[in-house]
Design an enzyme around this catalytic site. Structure first.
Site, PDB file in Angstrom:
ATOM      1  N   GLU A 110      38.187  -5.066  42.817  1.00  0.00           N
ATOM      2  CA  GLU A 110      37.725  -4.111  43.499  1.00  0.00           C
ATOM      3  C   GLU A 110      39.183  -3.152  43.497  1.00  0.00           C
ATOM      4  O   GLU A 110      38.312  -1.804  43.748  1.00  0.00           O
ATOM      5  CB  GLU A 110      38.750  -4.664  44.772  1.00  0.00           C
ATOM      6  CG  GLU A 110      37.759  -3.557  46.126  1.00  0.00           C
ATOM      7  CD  GLU A 110      36.626  -3.106  45.985  1.00  0.00           C
ATOM      8  OE1 GLU A 110      35.969  -4.323  46.532  1.00  0.00           O
ATOM      9  OE2 GLU A 110      36.124  -2.278  45.432  1.00  0.00           O
ATOM     10  N   GLY A 143      40.574   3.199  44.425  1.00  0.00           N
ATOM     11  CA  GLY A 143      41.934   2.593  44.863  1.00  0.00           C
ATOM     12  C   GLY A 143      41.073   1.828  46.113  1.00  0.00           C
ATOM     13  O   GLY A 143      40.478   0.552  45.775  1.00  0.00           O
ATOM     14  N   ILE A 172      39.047   2.060  48.268  1.00  0.00           N
ATOM     15  CA  ILE A 172      37.950   2.320  48.967  1.00  0.00           C
ATOM     16  C   ILE A 172      37.127   0.777  48.949  1.00  0.00           C
ATOM     17  O   ILE A 172      37.374   0.784  47.288  1.00  0.00           O
ATOM     18  CB  ILE A 172      36.451   2.933  48.681  1.00  0.00           C
ATOM     19  CG1 ILE A 172      37.717   4.377  48.564  1.00  0.00           C
ATOM     20  CG2 ILE A 172      35.085   3.038  49.144  1.00  0.00           C
ATOM     21  CD1 ILE A 172      36.930   5.888  47.967  1.00  0.00           C
ATOM     22  N   ASP A 189      38.563   8.581  32.894  1.00  0.00           N
ATOM     23  CA  ASP A 189      38.689   7.858  33.489  1.00  0.00           C
ATOM     24  C   ASP A 189      37.530   8.087  34.264  1.00  0.00           C
ATOM     25  O   ASP A 189      37.346   6.856  34.751  1.00  0.00           O
ATOM     26  CB  ASP A 189      40.133   8.639  34.205  1.00  0.00           C
ATOM     27  CG  ASP A 189      40.361   7.625  35.933  1.00  0.00           C
ATOM     28  OD1 ASP A 189      41.098   6.773  35.422  1.00  0.00           O
ATOM     29  OD2 ASP A 189      39.634   8.303  36.761  1.00  0.00           O
ATOM     30  N   LYS A 191      35.295   4.231  35.374  1.00  0.00           N
ATOM     31  CA  LYS A 191      34.711   3.565  36.587  1.00  0.00           C
ATOM     32  C   LYS A 191      33.673   3.841  36.715  1.00  0.00           C
ATOM     33  O   LYS A 191      33.213   2.695  37.485  1.00  0.00           O
ATOM     34  CB  LYS A 191      35.484   4.565  37.731  1.00  0.00           C
ATOM     35  CG  LYS A 191      36.997   4.352  38.096  1.00  0.00           C
ATOM     36  CD  LYS A 191      37.488   5.673  38.705  1.00  0.00           C
ATOM     37  CE  LYS A 191      39.386   5.430  38.335  1.00  0.00           C
ATOM     38  NZ  LYS A 191      39.946   6.424  39.305  1.00  0.00           N
ATOM     39  N   GLY A 214      46.991   6.177  45.035  1.00  0.00           N
ATOM     40  CA  GLY A 214      47.953   5.572  45.768  1.00  0.00           C
ATOM     41  C   GLY A 214      48.413   4.484  45.492  1.00  0.00           C
ATOM     42  O   GLY A 214      47.473   3.677  45.693  1.00  0.00           O
TER      43      GLY A 214
END
Lengths: 431, 431
Positions: B129, B134, B136, B201, B205, B302
């Protein structure tokens, strides 16, 4: 490969959607759960009514027991609404070892704890994703997606009717009654809109969200509720000048181990993601200690969105059946309910007053605030049409509800204050 | 009650967050999974480095096999990054029957299919996940929450660095290089920002999202990628005048059984929920056939947000362990990959041209569009400083990529067209 048999309770908007989605997405369901799924029986009020949905090989019945007592039925899906009678029907379904999926927020808000206990006792799943915010998978988001976090605050736009009304009032500067009438014409509001506009519907959803988010049995009686019927387009306009958008917001918040849950018209800071949720859309904003700010956005109602949530729940039931683990994933609330007292509830407030336009009045008013230790974030003074009067809008820094209510009482006693025109909670940061 | 033992690979930002969350939320974890959880060993590059996280009773090691070969370790959490070597480590972990949680998008985008197969073969969970957006819980949202729906389109703001840069460029009318430098100073951009600003990047995703959303193995090589390094503040300003916000958007779309996946700077209609996603925030917009529009919003990176996703995955692993069903919920892709051809990809386009300010030029240009059957939604003509030149901005209705590229070729051949200044995809509706 055995076929899974469904008994459906109710064939209204959502029920028809469920029949359609199971039919249309049979391939995806087969692929994911490994066997076909078929709706076998449907409980309806009127067997002979014309329906716009294909019902070949489905038995319509007027007697719930035709479904509840049928040993062939594996899963009962409840989309008929109602509270007391429906509770008894679902209790019987669970006691007869049937898996249950429901979209019924009223039922879950009032009898959720009892039903979940019965489900657990019978090793059955009881899923209810569709009961809050229709197509938005928020309950699963709270339970699984944010499983490891400590949820501190939930804010929800969870009633589409009121959000539609407030959006139109705000965008078109129209009066409440005017927009309500339009919403009723368009079918966005019921002919008796009380439950929506007075906040009860939102309160029921917040009960469910707070119970899950805080792992604590919150009851409908614990929710402080205020509706939007007194919100004026003037208020909305004043808010706009200060950078706020008016929304009906359900708020559930905890500090340490105590919680507060409320629903009220609220000014949201324009830059906050909830301020951009327009028309009939719903959104739930979640503030978690570790994750920070997240938001789940989508359609809050409607036949197919709600049915999507119902059938997604069904598929999770079926995956559990395949693994033999139904009812084993349920988690009872972790904490005993502890509610905050009014001196423990903090918020910013927007207050609009009509006052005498005289020397010293402003000082008199603001000194009441300072006596209670409350200071201001924003102040706006505007002329009014009536001579000798002025209008003042004050936005406070965080104040306790107790202090704020005392301030309101003292203000209304002042000779210089003609009227307290309106007062709203202000949200947008995190406290 | 046995303690579950975790081996952690990596102790950077996310790894430290994982250690902290497991420590701080031990009560909630205990309540939900029924037993204590303890990080036992951590693979690090430098054992003697100072760390700002409490590591009592945790063995630091420089050798992955200390973890992989330890029969006491139940779950391996990978937050060290890297692709080839990391793949071999995780394959060994799975073959040693360890449950795996990873936050590694690069790895999953490139070797996801192979790793998932190994997990399934060994009856182990492999959850990831945290690899997309991140904090979400979007992957779970797609797999469980929208399980019953047919996803038609995914649009994601899935790179925080570029969203930060574009937000500042737009809000403060600053140049790309200027804002990039600031982002690097603030730590929002790497000293070598290529992977972020050139869209790689985001492409990784989107590979993961499209694979799950469409149940089809999409590879990184299937994604058409364009970064933001050529976006100018002038372009952004022109877009604003037309009601658009510039975002780096990953788009995955299917019609019937064919799909397209791309990442590019895109003008989003201001009223679209993605247009309000600012700064380093991420959001994934999902259009499902039945549910309609939903959006998941939150922090894309983060330490603690990402660690929240990792530990939530861990808790789902632990729940499965308790039920004895690890690796049994995984679903292999349903469809064989079929990619759209350029004549099957439709979009609106924004095109900015510098042309000679002469009679007949506009007709000449627009006739090329009409020869290819492409019409306009918006047209804007503006004076430019240089004499004898005019600037034209055209926004097309839906056109196929093939047609649009042919139009661009023909336009650049025209003597009256001085420069094709810029060209962007336009999104906001659903096609």
């Amino acid at each position: 490969m055995e076929t899974i048999s469904i008994g459906l309770l109710g064939l209204g908007t959502v029920g028809s959607g469920v029949v359609k989605i199971i039919e249309n997405h049979q391939d995806k369901i087969m692929h994911q759960v490994g066997c076909p799924v078929k709706v076998r029986k449907i409980l309806v009020k009127n067997i002979n009514k014309e329906r716009d949905v294909e019902l070949t090989d489905i038995l319509l019945t007027g007697d719930a027991n035709d479904i509840l007592d049928d040993p062939e039925i594996d899963v009962v899906i409840e989309v008929m609404g109602g509270i007391e009678e429906t509770k008894n029907i679902l209790l019987k379904a669970l006691n007869n070892k049937k898996q249950v999926v429901t979209a019924n927020k009223d039922l879950m808000a009032v009898h959720g704890a009892e039903l979940l206990q019965a489900a657990s006792h019978n090793n059955c799943d009881l899923f209810y994703e569709a009961s809050v915010a229709g197509g938005i998978p928020i309950l699963r988001g709270l339970v699984d997606g944010l499983a490891s976090d400590r949820i501190v605050k939930l804010m929800g736009i969870v009633n589409g009717t009121t959000n539609f009304i407030l959006t139109k009032m705000s965008q078109q500067q129209r009066a409440y009654e005017d927009v309500l009438a339009e919403a009723q014409e368009l079918g966005f509001a019921e002919s008796d809109p009380t439950s929506d506009v007075e906040g009860l519907d939102a309160a029921r959803k917040m009960t469910i969200l707070a119970t899950l988010g805080f792992s604590m049995n919150i009851g409908l009686e614990d929710v402080k509720v205020q509706g939007i019927s007194n919100v004026t387009d003037e208020d909305i306009l004043y808010g706009k000048q200060l950078g706020y958008t008016m929304k009906l917001i359900g708020i559930a918040q905890r500090n340490e181990e105590k919680v507060e849950v409320s629903v009220q018209p609220t000014f949201i800071v324009d830059s906050h993601p909830l301020a951009s949720v327009h028309n009939e859309y719903n959104a739930v904003y979640v503030y978690g200690e570790a994750v920070g700010q997240t938001m789940f956005y989508g359609p809050g109602a409607g036949s197919l969105p709600t049915a999507t949530a119902v059938v997604s729940d069904l598929m999770n039931v079926l995956k559990n059946m395949r693994l033999g683990v139904n009812g084993k994933g349920a988690i009872a609330p972790q904490f005993k309910k502890k509610l905050k007292e009014p001196d423990e509830m903090f918020s910013k407030y927007f207050l609009r007053l009509q006052v005498k336009d005289e020397v010293g009045v402003f000082a008199e008013i603001t000194s009441i605030f300072s006596q209670h230790g409350v200071s201001f974030e924003k102040i706006l003074q505007l002329p009014v049409k009536e001579k000798g009067l002025a209008e003042i809008v004050l936005v406070t820094h965080h104040a306790s509800l107790l202090n704020y209510e005392n301030i309101l009482l003292e203000l209304s006693d002042l000779a210089s204050v003609r009227t307290v025109k309106s007062s709203y909670r202000v949200e947008g940061g995190i406290k």
